[in-house]
Design a protein around this motif. Structure first.
Motif, PDB file in Angstrom:
ATOM      1  N   GLU A  18      -6.531   5.712 -49.477  1.00 31.95           N
ATOM      2  CA  GLU A  18      -5.472   5.953 -50.457  1.00 31.95           C
ATOM      3  C   GLU A  18      -4.140   5.445 -49.919  1.00 31.95           C
ATOM      4  O   GLU A  18      -3.763   5.746 -48.784  1.00 31.95           O
ATOM      5  CB  GLU A  18      -5.353   7.442 -50.772  1.00 31.95           C
ATOM      6  CG  GLU A  18      -4.292   7.774 -51.807  1.00 31.95           C
ATOM      7  CD  GLU A  18      -4.146   9.274 -52.043  1.00 31.95           C
ATOM      8  OE1 GLU A  18      -3.474   9.645 -53.012  1.00 31.95           O
ATOM      9  OE2 GLU A  18      -4.702  10.059 -51.237  1.00 31.95           O
ATOM     10  N   PRO A  19      -3.382   4.647 -50.689  1.00 31.36           N
ATOM     11  CA  PRO A  19      -2.067   4.202 -50.212  1.00 31.36           C
ATOM     12  C   PRO A  19      -1.132   5.405 -50.073  1.00 31.36           C
ATOM     13  O   PRO A  19      -1.240   6.381 -50.822  1.00 31.36           O
ATOM     14  CB  PRO A  19      -1.596   3.246 -51.320  1.00 31.36           C
ATOM     15  CG  PRO A  19      -2.383   3.628 -52.528  1.00 31.36           C
ATOM     16  CD  PRO A  19      -3.704   4.134 -52.024  1.00 31.36           C
ATOM     17  N   ASN A  20      -0.224   5.334 -49.119  1.00 26.03           N
ATOM     18  CA  ASN A  20       0.699   6.450 -48.950  1.00 26.03           C
ATOM     19  C   ASN A  20       1.715   6.485 -50.090  1.00 26.03           C
ATOM     20  O   ASN A  20       1.811   5.544 -50.891  1.00 26.03           O
ATOM     21  CB  ASN A  20       1.384   6.399 -47.580  1.00 26.03           C
ATOM     22  CG  ASN A  20       2.280   5.174 -47.421  1.00 26.03           C
ATOM     23  OD1 ASN A  20       3.203   4.949 -48.188  1.00 26.03           O
ATOM     24  ND2 ASN A  20       1.990   4.375 -46.395  1.00 26.03           N
ATOM     25  N   THR A  21       2.466   7.560 -50.153  1.00 23.23           N
ATOM     26  CA  THR A  21       3.369   7.785 -51.286  1.00 23.23           C
ATOM     27  C   THR A  21       4.410   6.683 -51.421  1.00 23.23           C
ATOM     28  O   THR A  21       4.759   6.276 -52.535  1.00 23.23           O
ATOM     29  CB  THR A  21       4.071   9.145 -51.119  1.00 23.23           C
ATOM     30  OG1 THR A  21       3.070  10.174 -51.061  1.00 23.23           O
ATOM     31  CG2 THR A  21       4.998   9.426 -52.282  1.00 23.23           C
ATOM     32  N   VAL A  22       4.921   6.180 -50.306  1.00 18.65           N
ATOM     33  CA  VAL A  22       5.957   5.146 -50.376  1.00 18.65           C
ATOM     34  C   VAL A  22       5.391   3.866 -50.980  1.00 18.65           C
ATOM     35  O   VAL A  22       6.039   3.211 -51.810  1.00 18.65           O
ATOM     36  CB  VAL A  22       6.534   4.864 -48.971  1.00 18.65           C
ATOM     37  CG1 VAL A  22       7.804   4.024 -49.089  1.00 18.65           C
ATOM     38  CG2 VAL A  22       6.834   6.163 -48.232  1.00 18.65           C
ATOM     39  N   VAL A  23       4.181   3.499 -50.571  1.00 18.09           N
ATOM     40  CA  VAL A  23       3.548   2.297 -51.137  1.00 18.09           C
ATOM     41  C   VAL A  23       3.262   2.502 -52.621  1.00 18.09           C
ATOM     42  O   VAL A  23       3.418   1.566 -53.429  1.00 18.09           O
ATOM     43  CB  VAL A  23       2.264   1.957 -50.369  1.00 18.09           C
ATOM     44  CG1 VAL A  23       1.509   0.820 -51.045  1.00 18.09           C
ATOM     45  CG2 VAL A  23       2.595   1.580 -48.929  1.00 18.09           C
TER      46      VAL A  23
END
Length: 531
Positions: A385-390
């Motif tokens: 899962e991509p992190n929140t910033v990405v």
């Protein structure tokens, strides 16, 4: 077990993907969103065609009105944190919204700004607090939180879909025209907002007992952890940091001051909204003051909390740029839909273009939000899962692609400058994907990065960023309309003017998205253990 004795641990220890309280909260929010998006969808069209504003002034007025709506969510969140609690704040805001809608239903031409002013303050008290209560249903370490906010976001958009299409269509006489006299269509449209807002409050009244300690006033005695709590026990995000108890009489007086103070602000808001130059003064003042107050609160935090709040501030600043581009839907895109779009979809459906402009995004949210929520869960289990910033950065990339599609509508226009409703709707599909990468995740991350005692304020700051986005959106829409003053333009020329503007917005969105992805490692470090 009696719902009145539910503890926070018992609420957060739910089985399955979603807590039952989530369904109750999104039903209340669903009807509030019907009211809000119904009103929003009517504003620009009503000002141009009923109040006879020119397009530039209508865009500025729209931006000012929406900016004040979102700016007051910060104030509503602050008073909920310090005095009212989330529940009373929500209920008081709902009452003010009902009053405002009733005023507009009575005579929207004479009392337009009075009704709007009640709605602005009411939304400020209602909107940030229900989202904060959703966050309180989850432990900070619960991976199901993002999926819960995505479902919440999907559910409430049912209201946005219905309100966004029906209210403006009824006002324009496109729906129920055989039942509503032509000179009362706008009265009925505004009254519909009052009816559904009443349904929202009744829904909340009958289901709030399942919330246990969540959302009650911080001035009552703080609860004892892991013990049963009476229905009047108060909680404001985290029982370990609940506010000090205040004597019953003093607490009531604090509440009365909030109620009377908000009513006293009505004439002030009327003056500021009706004269858009006052909006400039307000927006140049409220932002710096809010930052000063945030830094004051941060000075009382631990170093770890300060880093998290700094990360939250990065998300807030970037969201201003996102909403400034995204929120053309209620301004310039509303004018574009009324003048430059065909009413045919898929070659055989005849739909009101303004209704599609107001409702397409909500429809796609309803369809896609659960899918994307499940996608995040699926990726999380596989640790990809991509992190929140990405995710935020991807939101900007999709926003850029969407505005390129809005620009590309010029390639499907006929000789008169009327273009495809189908292509326009595809652009909203792409907009929605970008929104779902950012907005529900933004609501979630504010609750993750904020200490319990500051969650209402930080949620308010998230919506205050939306206020600045709305303000910027109004300025952008006005700049697109301004070039038409003093000259009569053909539809084909108007098509070129607006689509050129959308192309530039696509470039700005792409630049912001790339920048955010580049700095994502720095922001991730500030977020520490928060994902």
């Amino acid at each position: 077990m009696d719902n009145r004795t539910l503890t926070l641990d018992q609420i957060q220890d739910f089985k399955g993907k979603y807590p039952k309280q989530l369904w109750y909260l999104f039903f209340s929010e669903m009807w509030e969103r019907f009211c809000f998006y119904g009103m929003r969808g009517m504003l620009t069209f009503f000002m141009i065609h009923q109040l006879m504003f020119n397009e530039k002034d209508a865009n500025l007025q729209y931006g000012a009105t929406q900016a004040f709506v979102y700016a007051f969510t910060f104030i509503g969140g602050l008073f909920a944190d310090k005095i009212l609690g989330f529940r009373k704040s929500l209920f008081w805001g709902g009452i003010l919204m009902i009053v405002g809608s009733c005023i507009l239903a009575y005579d929207p031409h004479r009392f337009f700004f009075l009704g709007i002013s009640f709605t602005i303050i009411g939304t400020g008290f209602f909107k940030p607090n229900i989202s904060t209560m959703v966050g309180s249903l989850y432990r900070n370490s619960d991976d199901r939180r993002d999926a819960g906010f995505s479902l919440f976001y999907s559910g409430i958009n049912i209201g946005a879909l219905l309100g966004g299409y029906l209210c403006v269509a009824i006002g324009k006489g496109q729906v129920l025209s055989s039942l509503i006299p032509a000179d009362h269509t706008w009265n009925v449209a505004f009254s519909l907002a009052a009816v559904v807002m009443t349904i929202s409050l009744v829904t909340f009244l009958f289901t709030q007992k399942t919330l246990g300690p969540i959302g009650l006033s911080p001035l009552l005695p703080k609860p004892v952890a892991n013990q049963g709590m009476e229905s009047d026990t108060i909680f404001s995000g985290d029982p370990k940091v609940a506010g000090p108890a205040a004597p019953g009489r003093s607490r009531k007086w604090y509440e009365y001051v909030v109620y009377l103070g908000s009513l006293a602000l009505i004439p002030v808001i009327m003056a500021m909204v009706s004269k858009t130059e006052y909006t400039n003064y307000f927006m140049w003042t409220i932002g710096p003051l809010t930052l000063v107050y945030l830094f004051y609160e941060m000075s009382k935090c631990t170093p770890a909390e300060r880093k998290k709040l700094g990360a939250a501030l990065v998300f807030i600043i970037f969201s201003i740029f996102f909403w400034g581009i995204y929120e053309q839907s209620g301004g310039s895109l509303s004018v574009f839909a009324a003048e430059n779009l065909s009413d045919k979809m898929l070659g055989f459906l005849h739909l009101d273009p303004n209704g599609v402009n107001n409702a397409a995004n909500a429809l796609f949210v309803i369809i896609l939000a659960p899918v994307i929520g499940v996608l995040w869960l699926w990726m999380s289990k596989r640790r990809i899962e991509p992190n929140t910033v990405v995710k935020f950065g991807l939101g900007f990339v999709f926003l850029a692609l969407a505005y390129y599609v809005f620009y590309a509508t010029r390639f499907f226009a006929d000789a008169k400058g009327v273009t495809s409703l189908d292509v326009f709707t595809v652009a909203y599909l792409v907009v929605t994907i970008g929104e779902l990468c950012l907005s529900p995740i933004g609501l979630s991350i504010m609750t993750k990065l904020s200490p319990g005692r500051l969650q209402g304020m930080m949620m308010g700051m998230w919506f205050l960023a939306s206020a600045y986005g709305q303000y910027v959106a109004g300025l952008v829409g006005a700049s697109l309309a301004e070039v038409k003053e003093g000259k009569t333009y053909s539809l084909i020329e108007k098509l070129q003017i607006y689509t050129d503007g959308y192309f530039m917005l696509a470039l700005y969105a792409l630049g912001a998205g790339v920048l955010l992805i580049i700095i994502s490692p720095i922001v991730r470090k500030m977020m520490q253990e928060v994902k």
